[in-house]
Design a protein around this motif. Sequence first.
Motif, mmCIF file in Angstrom:
data_model
loop_
_atom_site.group_PDB
_atom_site.id
_atom_site.type_symbol
_atom_site.label_atom_id
_atom_site.label_comp_id
_atom_site.label_asym_id
_atom_site.label_seq_id
_atom_site.Cartn_x
_atom_site.Cartn_y
_atom_site.Cartn_z
ATOM 1 N N PRO A 1 34.244 4.337 33.544
ATOM 2 C CA PRO A 1 32.719 4.718 34.456
ATOM 3 C C PRO A 1 32.069 3.363 34.661
ATOM 4 N N LEU A 2 32.060 2.375 33.704
ATOM 5 C CA LEU A 2 31.291 1.356 34.060
ATOM 6 C C LEU A 2 32.148 0.519 34.853
ATOM 7 N N GLN A 3 33.324 0.345 34.716
ATOM 8 C CA GLN A 3 34.255 -0.635 35.273
ATOM 9 C C GLN A 3 34.444 -0.178 36.814
ATOM 10 N N GLU A 4 34.219 0.993 36.923
ATOM 11 C CA GLU A 4 34.326 1.953 38.462
ATOM 12 C C GLU A 4 33.118 2.074 39.013
ATOM 13 N N MET A 5 31.940 2.239 38.376
ATOM 14 C CA MET A 5 30.480 2.600 38.865
ATOM 15 C C MET A 5 29.578 1.725 38.745
ATOM 16 N N MET A 6 29.742 0.772 37.882
ATOM 17 C CA MET A 6 28.375 0.007 37.789
ATOM 18 C C MET A 6 28.173 -1.155 38.614
ATOM 19 N N VAL A 7 28.892 -1.779 39.036
ATOM 20 C CA VAL A 7 28.646 -2.609 40.038
ATOM 21 C C VAL A 7 27.982 -2.305 41.355
ATOM 22 N N PRO A 8 28.547 -1.247 41.788
ATOM 23 C CA PRO A 8 28.209 -0.471 43.337
ATOM 24 C C PRO A 8 26.780 0.196 43.053
ATOM 25 N N THR A 9 26.690 0.962 41.685
ATOM 26 C CA THR A 9 25.203 1.181 41.398
ATOM 27 C C THR A 9 24.162 0.478 41.462
ATOM 28 N N ILE A 10 24.483 -0.979 40.596
ATOM 29 C CA ILE A 10 23.371 -2.082 40.779
ATOM 30 C C ILE A 10 23.038 -2.558 42.107
ATOM 31 N N GLN A 11 24.038 -2.669 42.865
ATOM 32 C CA GLN A 11 23.759 -3.212 44.076
ATOM 33 C C GLN A 11 22.927 -2.066 44.997
ATOM 34 N N ALA A 12 23.327 -0.650 44.927
ATOM 35 C CA ALA A 12 22.489 0.049 45.549
ATOM 36 C C ALA A 12 21.180 0.258 45.033
ATOM 37 N N GLN A 13 20.880 0.119 43.852
ATOM 38 C CA GLN A 13 19.601 0.416 43.148
ATOM 39 C C GLN A 13 18.830 -0.803 43.183
ATOM 40 N N THR A 14 19.267 -2.150 43.167
ATOM 41 C CA THR A 14 18.394 -3.118 43.373
ATOM 42 C C THR A 14 18.017 -3.144 44.739
ATOM 43 N N SER A 15 18.614 -2.701 45.868
ATOM 44 C CA SER A 15 18.010 -2.612 47.230
ATOM 45 C C SER A 15 16.590 -1.704 47.046
ATOM 46 N N ILE A 16 16.927 -0.735 46.227
ATOM 47 C CA ILE A 16 15.669 0.318 46.261
ATOM 48 C C ILE A 16 14.438 -0.617 45.382
ATOM 49 N N LEU A 17 14.787 -0.999 44.223
ATOM 50 C CA LEU A 17 13.720 -1.809 43.515
ATOM 51 C C LEU A 17 13.062 -2.859 44.198
ATOM 52 N N MET A 18 13.756 -3.437 45.008
ATOM 53 C CA MET A 18 13.229 -4.658 45.923
ATOM 54 C C MET A 18 12.180 -4.158 46.753
ATOM 55 N N ARG A 19 12.134 -2.782 47.261
ATOM 56 C CA ARG A 19 10.683 -2.282 48.130
ATOM 57 C C ARG A 19 9.956 -1.875 47.052
ATOM 58 N N MET A 20 9.948 -1.732 45.641
ATOM 59 C CA MET A 20 8.960 -1.298 44.898
ATOM 60 C C MET A 20 7.935 -2.497 44.498
ATOM 61 N N ASN A 21 6.782 -2.041 43.821
ATOM 62 C CA ASN A 21 5.916 -3.090 43.619
ATOM 63 C C ASN A 21 6.356 -3.578 42.252
ATOM 64 N N LEU A 22 6.446 -4.896 41.924
ATOM 65 C CA LEU A 22 6.732 -5.635 40.568
ATOM 66 C C LEU A 22 5.635 -6.246 40.231
ATOM 67 N N THR A 23 5.452 -5.765 38.747
ATOM 68 C CA THR A 23 4.272 -6.300 38.006
ATOM 69 C C THR A 23 4.781 -6.770 36.793
ATOM 70 N N ILE A 24 4.043 -8.261 36.467
ATOM 71 C CA ILE A 24 4.315 -8.807 35.304
ATOM 72 C C ILE A 24 3.206 -8.339 34.333
ATOM 73 N N LEU A 25 3.549 -7.813 33.109
ATOM 74 C CA LEU A 25 2.502 -7.453 32.204
ATOM 75 C C LEU A 25 2.464 -8.209 31.061
ATOM 76 N N HIS A 26 1.209 -8.834 30.835
ATOM 77 C CA HIS A 26 1.122 -10.038 29.765
ATOM 78 C C HIS A 26 0.225 -9.663 28.689
ATOM 79 N N SER A 27 0.816 -9.722 27.417
ATOM 80 C CA SER A 27 -0.249 -9.428 26.441
ATOM 81 C C SER A 27 -1.224 -10.496 26.120
ATOM 82 N N ILE A 28 -2.617 -10.056 26.110
ATOM 83 C CA ILE A 28 -3.529 -11.015 25.661
ATOM 84 C C ILE A 28 -3.929 -10.809 24.270
ATOM 85 N N SER A 29 -3.229 -10.140 23.508
ATOM 86 C CA SER A 29 -3.945 -9.982 22.132
ATOM 87 C C SER A 29 -2.529 -10.475 21.167
#
Length: 297
Positions: free
Chosen positions: A171-199
């Motif tokens: 399944p990884l050899q067959e499905m992983m690359v197209p899944t990452i490509q499709a998923q990344t396009s969706i993630l790019m539309r989401m808000n990306l936040t960097i959480l920083h520990s101050i403690s």
Amino acid sequence: MYKKQHWIPRCYLEAWCDSDIPDGYAPYVWLYSRDWNSSKKKAPENIFTENDMYTIKLENGERNLSIEHGLSGLETEFAKVIQNKVLRNQPLNLDERMILCAFVSATHERTPSKRDHLQNQWQKVQNKMEIIKKGFEQATPDQKNAMMQFGRATDGPSYSMDDVIRIAEHPLQEMMVPTIQAQTSILMRMNLTILHSISKARFLTSDNPCVFFDAEAKNRPLMYRGVGLGYETVEITLPVTPQHALLLSWRDIPQNVEFTRKKVESLNQRTWHYASEFVVSNSYLHKPEWIAEELGI
């Protein structure tokens, strides 16, 4: 060559190397069992690996390493973004956001637990197809004609028995690359936040560190309780250093958010909960109280 392949990249784990390593020792992380009853000091290069995990084995016996090399290239670019932008609290450009989103998706899709889940799902499809095939072979001519007409009328992509068997076996050899490509396009539309520990509290990571979480999933009807990217309440978290974590969501959150000790520990609890077998720390830790609570000890 390239036989031992990491599902959690070495360059990623190196951020969790203990900063107080005795002279003469190779860099190591603290590796804890999920129940926190055992711990080891292990070099990043020696953990979370499997032989030929992404290798495509050709009929002539050769090993196609295109997936492994592609992941390696992504890891290199990810490390640059972390070093040059995240650690320096600098704004990200579009290409850097894409690299982080692709790394998040790859981290979620490349683990043994994901492979095992896909194998289980596609094995079920294979079993159903074998039942249908057997029924077809035993059917009358009229029944066979009706079944063939139904197959032609079905919309969407089709898979042969050979396709399904191949996916179920690899399944990884067959499905992983197209899944990452499709998923990344969706993630790019989401808000990306960097959480920083101050403690002094530090983010943990694990052998399954990228978490898709939706607190509202349990409140939806049973058939809609999956954690899908289309739900506005979904959150994706990935610790990227002991001081930083990524959060992807549909909410309007600033690119940088400071996290107190309490919030760091809350995210650590989520990371631990979704770990498969091991949790990683950059220093020795006593068992957190919330582990006993979660396990009912």
